[in-house]
Scaffold this active site. Structure first.
Site, PDB file in Angstrom:
ATOM      1  N   GLU A  79       0.839  -1.208   0.000  1.00 13.37           N
ATOM      2  CA  GLU A  79       0.000   0.000   0.000  1.00 13.37           C
ATOM      3  C   GLU A  79       0.872   1.256   0.000  1.00 13.37           C
ATOM      4  OE1 GLU A  79      -3.162   0.026  -0.251  1.00 13.37           O
ATOM      5  OE2 GLU A  79      -3.846  -1.983   0.349  1.00 13.37           O
ATOM      6  N   CYS A 142      -7.119  -1.537   8.949  1.00 10.84           N
ATOM      7  CA  CYS A 142      -5.809  -1.592   8.276  1.00 10.84           C
ATOM      8  C   CYS A 142      -5.324  -0.200   7.917  1.00 10.84           C
ATOM      9  CB  CYS A 142      -5.887  -2.471   7.032  1.00 10.84           C
ATOM     10  SG  CYS A 142      -6.084  -4.220   7.428  1.00 10.84           S
ATOM     11  N   HIS A 164      -1.539  -5.608   1.902  1.00  8.72           N
ATOM     12  CA  HIS A 164      -2.789  -6.372   1.933  1.00  8.72           C
ATOM     13  C   HIS A 164      -2.604  -7.659   1.144  1.00  8.72           C
ATOM     14  CE1 HIS A 164      -5.779  -3.113   3.269  1.00  8.72           C
ATOM     15  NE2 HIS A 164      -6.084  -4.197   3.967  1.00  8.72           N
TER      16      HIS A 164
HETATM   17  N1  PCA Z   1      -8.213  -6.510   7.101  1.00 12.30           N
HETATM   18  C1  PCA Z   1      -9.005  -5.383   7.537  1.00 12.30           C
HETATM   19  C2  PCA Z   1      -8.714  -5.232   9.001  1.00 12.30           C
HETATM   20  C3  PCA Z   1      -8.026  -6.487   9.410  1.00 12.30           C
HETATM   21  C4  PCA Z   1      -7.678  -7.157   8.174  1.00 12.30           C
HETATM   22  O1  PCA Z   1      -6.995  -8.191   8.077  1.00 12.30           O
HETATM   23  C5  PCA Z   1      -8.786  -4.135   6.706  1.00 12.30           C
HETATM   24  O2  PCA Z   1      -8.435  -4.262   5.517  1.00 12.30           O
HETATM   25  O3  PCA Z   1      -8.955  -3.035   7.208  1.00 12.30           O
END
Ligand code: PCA
Length: 188
Positions: A79, A142, A164
Site C-alpha cells: 500500500e 488496516c 494487503h
Molecule cells: N483486514 C481489515 C482489518 C483487518 C484485516 O486483516 C482491513 O483491511 O482493514
C-alpha cells in the site's frame, strides 16, 4: 542484522481465519539481513496501532511492516497511501463503527509509505507471483493502523509499510508467504 516487526491481524467480521496470520506464520525467522519479530494484533481501531507502537519501541526495531487481509483482491498489494479517515462498514472486534472520523485530529489528509512500496511490488511480480501497488488501504482498521504508524514514526528512521493479501480461498498461504518474503528481501 536488523529487526523487522511484522504484524498480522486476528480474524474479523465473523470469519474464523485471517489470511494475514496464515502467511506471516509461514515466513522464516530471517530474510536477508532482517530478523523478523512476528506479532498478531486485534482488529480494533487505535488499539491495533497502540499495541504495535508499544512493541516497536520496546524491541527497538528498525522497521515495521503490517499485513492485513483484503477479501476480493487477487494480488498481494503493498500500500502506497494511508488516509486520515476512519469509516467502518462493519464493526471492529470491539464493536467500534466510526463513520467518517479522522484517525488523527488535525493530521494531514494522507501520508505516504516510508518503505519502497513500488520496489516491493516489483519484487513480488519478479518472483512470478501476483503483486501490484495499491493506492488505497481502505478506511477500516488496516488503514487506521497504517496512518497512525506513519504519523507516529514520522522521522523515517523507522520505515513503515503495509501489505494487503488476498483471502485464503483466493491465494494459497504458501504463495502469499512467498510473495511477502520477496517483498521483504528488497528492504535495505
Ligand atoms: N483486514 C481489515 C482489518 C483487518 C484485516 O486483516 C482491513 O483491511 O482493514
Amino acid at each position: 542484522m536488523k529487526t523487522l516487526l511484522i504484524t498480522a491481524f486476528e480474524p474479523f467480521g465473523g470469519e474464523a481465519v485471517n489470511a494475514s496470520i496464515e502467511a506471516v506464520t509461514r515466513l522464516p525467522e530471517h530474510i536477508g539481513n532482517w530478523k523478523l519479530m512476528k506479532k498478531i494484533i486485534p482488529v480494533v481501531f487505535r488499539e491495533a496501532a497502540e499495541q504495535t507502537i508499544t512493541m516497536a519501541e520496546a524491541l527497538e526495531v528498525d522497521a515495521v511492516l503490517c499485513i492485513g487481509q483484503a477479501a476480493g483482491r487477487n494480488k498481494v498489494t503493498p500500500e502506497l497511501v494511508a488516509l486520515n479517515l476512519q469509516y467502518a462498514a462493519i464493526p471492529d472486534n470491539m464493536g467500534n463503527c466510526p463513520k467518517d472520523s479522522p484517525v488523527v485530529k488535525g493530521g494531514e489528509n494522507a501520508l505516504f509509505a516510508t518503505m519502497p512500496i513500488r520496489t516491493m511490488a516489483a519484487a513480488i511480480t519478479a518472483a512470478g507471483l501476483p503483486g501490484a501497488v495499491s493506492y488505497s488501504a481502505g478506511s477500516y482498521v488496516c488503514n487506521d493502523i497504517y496512518y497512525e504508524l506513519l504519523h507516529y514514526f514520522k522521522n523515517p528512521s523507522v520505515p513503515v509499510g503495509f501489505i494487503h493479501v488476498p483471502a485464503l480461498n483466493t491465494m494459497a498461504s504458501e504463495q502469499t508467504a512467498a510473495a511477502l518474503e520477496a517483498a521483504i528481501a528488497v528492504l535495505d
